[in-house]
Write an enzyme that holds these catalytic residues in place. Sequence first.
Site, PDB file in Angstrom:
ATOM      1  N   PHE A   5       0.054  -8.481  -4.344  1.00  0.00           N
ATOM      2  CA  PHE A   5      -1.110  -8.013  -5.096  1.00  0.00           C
ATOM      3  C   PHE A   5      -2.246  -7.734  -4.111  1.00  0.00           C
ATOM      4  O   PHE A   5      -3.324  -8.333  -4.184  1.00  0.00           O
ATOM      5  CB  PHE A   5      -1.526  -9.045  -6.135  1.00  0.00           C
ATOM      6  CG  PHE A   5      -0.426  -9.410  -7.103  1.00  0.00           C
ATOM      7  CD1 PHE A   5      -0.139  -8.598  -8.182  1.00  0.00           C
ATOM      8  CD2 PHE A   5       0.339 -10.553  -6.908  1.00  0.00           C
ATOM      9  CE1 PHE A   5       0.883  -8.923  -9.071  1.00  0.00           C
ATOM     10  CE2 PHE A   5       1.362 -10.886  -7.781  1.00  0.00           C
ATOM     11  CZ  PHE A   5       1.635 -10.066  -8.865  1.00  0.00           C
ATOM     12  N   LEU A   6      -1.977  -6.846  -3.178  1.00  0.00           N
ATOM     13  CA  LEU A   6      -2.920  -6.569  -2.101  1.00  0.00           C
ATOM     14  C   LEU A   6      -3.696  -5.289  -2.369  1.00  0.00           C
ATOM     15  O   LEU A   6      -3.090  -4.259  -2.672  1.00  0.00           O
ATOM     16  CB  LEU A   6      -2.180  -6.436  -0.767  1.00  0.00           C
ATOM     17  CG  LEU A   6      -1.262  -7.596  -0.370  1.00  0.00           C
ATOM     18  CD1 LEU A   6      -0.539  -7.267   0.923  1.00  0.00           C
ATOM     19  CD2 LEU A   6      -2.061  -8.885  -0.235  1.00  0.00           C
ATOM     20  N   CYS A  52       0.240   2.859  -4.910  1.00  0.00           N
ATOM     21  CA  CYS A  52       0.672   1.873  -5.918  1.00  0.00           C
ATOM     22  C   CYS A  52       0.473   2.335  -7.358  1.00  0.00           C
ATOM     23  O   CYS A  52       1.436   2.452  -8.112  1.00  0.00           O
ATOM     24  CB  CYS A  52      -0.065   0.552  -5.686  1.00  0.00           C
ATOM     25  SG  CYS A  52       0.385  -0.272  -4.150  1.00  0.00           S
TER      26      CYS A  52
END
Length: 446
Positions: free
Chosen positions: A150-151, A261
């Site tokens: 979850f960057l 993403c």
Amino acid sequence: MKIAIIGTGYVGLVTGNCFAESGNDVRCVDIDQEKIDGLQRGIIPIYEPGLSELVLKNAAAGRLHFTTDLARAVGDAELVYLAVGTPPADDGSADLTALWAVVDQVALHLSQDAMVVIKSTVPVGTNDETFRRLQALTGRECPVVSNPEFLKEGAAIQDFTFPDRVVVGVRSRQEADVMRELYQPFLRTDKPFLSMSPVSAELTKYVANALLSTKISFINEMANICEQVEGDINDVRRGIGHDQRIGFAFLFPGVGYGGSCFPKDVRALACMARDLGLEPRIMEAVDQVNNHQKHVLKDKIEKAFAGRLEGKTVAVWGLAFKPRTDDIREAPALTLLDRLVELGATVRVHDPEATSNVRAIYGDRLVYCQSEVETLDNADCLAINTEWSEYRNPDFADMKLRMATPLIFDGRNLFDPEQMRQLGFRYVSIGRPPAEPVSDAPAVRS
């Protein structure tokens, strides 16, 4: 712990460095010899604040190594992290070709007690298929854990070091205990360690990105409504954001999301739903709204110039899809650049980090400037795509002197409309009424 990280892309490099920083022995593996040679010399292939310093520090300390020798890296590893790319296929689904190739190679060298950890973003069922594949290739049951990342690009090291939570998908308490021990240095502020099934962990990654994407598309659609009725989306945003059920995060209107993403994961989740016989109405709408929003800025510019941009000079601030990264994948700026070039405009661009990536696509069709103010020389307008900090407090008097016409199209709502009006700019932003100059500023030249 001895850790092998397969893949030295964005996720692999950040993960490997942060684990090395906490005292582990990490070997990062890639098939690209040129990339590995560069990393061994301290050359980082991506821009991420703080990453270069970490690479140099941990490599010098002997905790971080880069190699193309997968067999050696995996052979004595306790944990083998899979961090290879899963790009979108033509139908929007995740292409797992690279992942399966790595799984097949890893199976040949896994030690008896090694654990495989999937860090790549993968569709539901990938962990189960990896488990079956390794069992068939090794003749034994190999532990396979899902550990989604979850960057945020631009803040990845901070996110990894101080996570909101750590999610692991496991089949046993023993697997969970190993992962908890690995992440313990990053959980000292009592952030949750969430252990669940592999399927739930795989879904968690997609659902998180899908929800954040939904918030962005939602506020952008509301911004477009505000423009039609002369409302101010910033006032509306404040009016709803103080509701604790809603909050302010990801409710900033703009020209749409991009990157590696959100677009990919929204489409992959929608594809997954269709494969299950479901209709992903919300996900399809989120993607459609975002694709439309990428055209908003160019439409405003075309309207202002009645479609006649040949011979005009347009300054563009910001090329990356967000600040603090050089990533231009699905960046809204590319939609604008394509149209401006098509219409024959002279386009002068600046970005603190992404210029070389854009140059690789557009070549000499654009004018690349060393500073943001340089783009403004004799410009007929300025278009702002990315909210880099250095764009927030410019010298407006100097800007006005440099520009042929004091006209700004702000795709990120960086400035106050009333201030711009008083300074003599015509100012067009997202979800707010346009500001017309109070002084006798030059009109847009025909």
